[in-house]
Design a protein around this motif. Structure first.
Motif, PDB file in Angstrom:
ATOM      1  N   TYR A   1      67.178  27.675 -22.642  1.00 35.40           N
ATOM      2  CA  TYR A   1      66.026  28.302 -22.237  1.00 35.40           C
ATOM      3  C   TYR A   1      66.245  29.867 -22.489  1.00 35.40           C
ATOM      4  O   TYR A   1      65.219  30.634 -23.186  1.00 35.40           O
ATOM      5  CB  TYR A   1      65.430  27.674 -20.959  1.00 35.40           C
ATOM      6  CG  TYR A   1      64.131  28.655 -20.716  1.00 35.40           C
ATOM      7  CD1 TYR A   1      63.120  28.035 -21.083  1.00 35.40           C
ATOM      8  CD2 TYR A   1      63.933  29.524 -20.007  1.00 35.40           C
ATOM      9  CE1 TYR A   1      61.681  28.363 -20.991  1.00 35.40           C
ATOM     10  CE2 TYR A   1      62.965  30.157 -19.713  1.00 35.40           C
ATOM     11  CZ  TYR A   1      61.770  29.516 -19.898  1.00 35.40           C
ATOM     12  OH  TYR A   1      60.457  30.237 -19.874  1.00 35.40           O
ATOM     13  N   ARG A   2      67.246  30.414 -21.947  1.00 39.02           N
ATOM     14  CA  ARG A   2      67.502  31.834 -21.946  1.00 39.02           C
ATOM     15  C   ARG A   2      68.016  32.376 -23.226  1.00 39.02           C
ATOM     16  O   ARG A   2      68.050  33.446 -23.510  1.00 39.02           O
ATOM     17  CB  ARG A   2      68.456  32.149 -20.856  1.00 39.02           C
ATOM     18  CG  ARG A   2      67.481  32.441 -19.638  1.00 39.02           C
ATOM     19  CD  ARG A   2      68.331  32.738 -18.259  1.00 39.02           C
ATOM     20  NE  ARG A   2      68.685  34.236 -18.596  1.00 39.02           N
ATOM     21  CZ  ARG A   2      69.375  34.953 -17.510  1.00 39.02           C
ATOM     22  NH1 ARG A   2      69.553  34.284 -16.451  1.00 39.02           N
ATOM     23  NH2 ARG A   2      69.852  36.005 -17.773  1.00 39.02           N
TER      24      ARG A   2
ATOM     25  N   ARG B   1      66.029  23.850 -20.831  1.00 37.96           N
ATOM     26  CA  ARG B   1      66.559  24.411 -19.272  1.00 37.96           C
ATOM     27  C   ARG B   1      67.871  23.500 -19.092  1.00 37.96           C
ATOM     28  O   ARG B   1      68.874  24.125 -18.739  1.00 37.96           O
ATOM     29  CB  ARG B   1      65.548  24.450 -18.221  1.00 37.96           C
ATOM     30  CG  ARG B   1      64.657  25.480 -18.285  1.00 37.96           C
ATOM     31  CD  ARG B   1      63.744  25.677 -17.107  1.00 37.96           C
ATOM     32  NE  ARG B   1      62.870  26.741 -17.112  1.00 37.96           N
ATOM     33  CZ  ARG B   1      61.458  26.523 -17.447  1.00 37.96           C
ATOM     34  NH1 ARG B   1      60.796  25.330 -17.523  1.00 37.96           N
ATOM     35  NH2 ARG B   1      60.746  27.667 -17.502  1.00 37.96           N
TER      36      ARG B   1
ATOM     37  N   PRO C   1      62.135  36.584  -8.705  1.00 35.07           N
ATOM     38  CA  PRO C   1      62.708  35.491  -8.927  1.00 35.07           C
ATOM     39  C   PRO C   1      63.124  35.296 -10.341  1.00 35.07           C
ATOM     40  O   PRO C   1      62.456  35.725 -11.367  1.00 35.07           O
ATOM     41  CB  PRO C   1      61.778  34.333  -8.619  1.00 35.07           C
ATOM     42  CG  PRO C   1      60.582  34.941  -7.858  1.00 35.07           C
ATOM     43  CD  PRO C   1      60.687  36.529  -8.067  1.00 35.07           C
ATOM     44  N   GLU C   2      64.111  34.660 -10.785  1.00 37.57           N
ATOM     45  CA  GLU C   2      64.665  34.476 -11.747  1.00 37.57           C
ATOM     46  C   GLU C   2      63.773  33.872 -12.802  1.00 37.57           C
ATOM     47  O   GLU C   2      63.613  34.314 -14.124  1.00 37.57           O
ATOM     48  CB  GLU C   2      66.258  33.911 -12.209  1.00 37.57           C
ATOM     49  CG  GLU C   2      66.743  33.919 -13.431  1.00 37.57           C
ATOM     50  CD  GLU C   2      68.143  33.140 -13.554  1.00 37.57           C
ATOM     51  OE1 GLU C   2      68.390  32.681 -14.551  1.00 37.57           O
ATOM     52  OE2 GLU C   2      68.893  33.220 -12.604  1.00 37.57           O
ATOM     53  N   ASP C   3      62.877  32.899 -12.282  1.00 36.25           N
ATOM     54  CA  ASP C   3      62.300  32.152 -13.167  1.00 36.25           C
ATOM     55  C   ASP C   3      60.979  33.010 -13.735  1.00 36.25           C
ATOM     56  O   ASP C   3      60.041  32.635 -14.793  1.00 36.25           O
ATOM     57  CB  ASP C   3      61.645  30.867 -12.599  1.00 36.25           C
ATOM     58  CG  ASP C   3      61.070  30.886 -11.348  1.00 36.25           C
ATOM     59  OD1 ASP C   3      61.422  31.786 -10.762  1.00 36.25           O
ATOM     60  OD2 ASP C   3      60.413  29.762 -11.003  1.00 36.25           O
ATOM     61  N   LEU C   4      60.659  34.002 -13.058  1.00 33.88           N
ATOM     62  CA  LEU C   4      59.440  34.799 -13.480  1.00 33.88           C
ATOM     63  C   LEU C   4      60.099  35.896 -14.463  1.00 33.88           C
ATOM     64  O   LEU C   4      59.369  36.322 -15.158  1.00 33.88           O
ATOM     65  CB  LEU C   4      58.998  35.610 -12.224  1.00 33.88           C
ATOM     66  CG  LEU C   4      57.963  34.702 -11.190  1.00 33.88           C
ATOM     67  CD1 LEU C   4      57.622  35.582 -10.134  1.00 33.88           C
ATOM     68  CD2 LEU C   4      57.019  34.279 -12.093  1.00 33.88           C
TER      69      LEU C   4
ATOM     70  N   GLU D   1      61.781  21.622 -19.907  1.00 30.60           N
ATOM     71  CA  GLU D   1      62.605  20.961 -19.063  1.00 30.60           C
ATOM     72  C   GLU D   1      63.926  20.711 -19.883  1.00 30.60           C
ATOM     73  O   GLU D   1      65.017  20.805 -19.339  1.00 30.60           O
ATOM     74  CB  GLU D   1      62.256  19.407 -18.668  1.00 30.60           C
ATOM     75  CG  GLU D   1      61.172  19.586 -17.343  1.00 30.60           C
ATOM     76  CD  GLU D   1      60.541  18.425 -17.243  1.00 30.60           C
ATOM     77  OE1 GLU D   1      61.154  17.240 -17.769  1.00 30.60           O
ATOM     78  OE2 GLU D   1      59.709  18.217 -16.596  1.00 30.60           O
TER      79      GLU D   1
ATOM     80  N   TRP E   1      62.663  35.864 -16.597  1.00 31.47           N
ATOM     81  CA  TRP E   1      63.129  35.140 -17.647  1.00 31.47           C
ATOM     82  C   TRP E   1      62.281  34.112 -18.325  1.00 31.47           C
ATOM     83  O   TRP E   1      62.306  33.544 -19.135  1.00 31.47           O
ATOM     84  CB  TRP E   1      64.506  34.488 -17.687  1.00 31.47           C
ATOM     85  CG  TRP E   1      65.608  35.563 -17.573  1.00 31.47           C
ATOM     86  CD1 TRP E   1      66.132  36.059 -16.250  1.00 31.47           C
ATOM     87  CD2 TRP E   1      65.957  36.243 -18.355  1.00 31.47           C
ATOM     88  NE1 TRP E   1      67.031  36.877 -16.417  1.00 31.47           N
ATOM     89  CE2 TRP E   1      66.919  37.324 -17.607  1.00 31.47           C
ATOM     90  CE3 TRP E   1      65.889  36.630 -19.814  1.00 31.47           C
ATOM     91  CZ2 TRP E   1      67.785  38.245 -18.397  1.00 31.47           C
ATOM     92  CZ3 TRP E   1      66.641  37.542 -20.598  1.00 31.47           C
ATOM     93  CH2 TRP E   1      67.461  38.330 -19.633  1.00 31.47           C
ATOM     94  N   ARG E   2      60.927  34.218 -17.729  1.00 32.24           N
ATOM     95  CA  ARG E   2      59.748  33.469 -18.369  1.00 32.24           C
ATOM     96  C   ARG E   2      59.298  33.574 -19.793  1.00 32.24           C
ATOM     97  O   ARG E   2      59.281  34.790 -20.175  1.00 32.24           O
ATOM     98  CB  ARG E   2      58.577  33.586 -17.439  1.00 32.24           C
ATOM     99  CG  ARG E   2      57.581  32.393 -17.720  1.00 32.24           C
ATOM    100  CD  ARG E   2      56.471  32.431 -16.628  1.00 32.24           C
ATOM    101  NE  ARG E   2      55.396  31.562 -17.076  1.00 32.24           N
ATOM    102  CZ  ARG E   2      54.332  31.710 -17.695  1.00 32.24           C
ATOM    103  NH1 ARG E   2      54.290  33.018 -18.387  1.00 32.24           N
ATOM    104  NH2 ARG E   2      53.222  30.991 -17.902  1.00 32.24           N
TER     105      ARG E   2
END
Length: 135
Positions: free
Chosen positions: A51-52, A46, A4-7, A43, A9-10
Motif C-alpha cells: 500500500y505505501r 496492505r 494517525p498513519e492511516d490518514l 486490503e 498515508w491515505r
C-alpha cells in the motif's frame, strides 16, 4: 502533529466519489459491487506491504459483461479492472509491477467474494498517455 498513519498515508480518493469508477449506470447494485471489489484491492495491498509503496490503487467496474464458468454452470457477469500506480508527482505515473501471487489473490478474492463478477483485469497503462483515473 499526532495524526494517525492511516490518514497521513491515505491514497487519493476522487472528489466525486466511487461513481467515477463505475463506467456505466450508477445504480445501487453497481455501487455495492464496486465497494466490495475496491475494499479487497486495498486490503490485499496492505496485507502484502504494498500500500505505501504505491501512489494510488483502486477497482473500476467496467460497462461490459463476460462469459465465465463458476461451479458447474456458465455465467455472464461483470468485469472489474484493477489499477495500481506509482508516482512521484501525479503528473506522470507508471503501473505498479505487483507480484503475480498478489495479483492472483486479488483476482481470486474479487471473483470468489463479490457477487456478479467473473473476471478481473489489470490495467498496465502509464500516464501519459492514460490518466490515473478512468473517467
Amino acid at each position: 502533529m499526532g495524526l494517525p498513519e492511516d490518514l497521513v498515508w491515505r491514497h487519493p480518493f476522487p472528489g466525486p466519489g466511487l461513481a467515477v469508477r463505475i463506467l456505466g449506470p450508477v445504480v445501487p447494485n453497481s455501487v455495492t459491487t464496486l465497494q466490495a471489489a475496491d475494499a479487497i484491492v486495498l486490503e490485499e495491498l496492505r496485507a502484502a506491504g504494498w500500500y505505501r509503496r504505491t501512489a494510488q490503487a483502486f477497482a473500476v467496474l467496467l460497462p461490459v459483461r463476460s462469459v465465465g464458468v463458476m461451479g458447474d454452470g456458465r455465467t455472464y457477469a461483470n468485469v472489474v479492472a484493477v489499477r495500481v500506480v506509482t508516482s512521484e508527482d501525479f503528473m506522470t505515473a507508471d503501473w505498479a509491477r505487483l507480484p503475480h501471487d498478489l495479483l492472483a489473490r486479488i483476482s481470486a478474492r474479487i471473483v470468489g467474494d463479490v457477487p456478479g463478477v467473473n473476471r478481473v483485469v489489470y490495467d498496465i497503462s502509464s500516464k501519459p498517455p492514460a490518466t490515473i483515473e478512468w473517467e
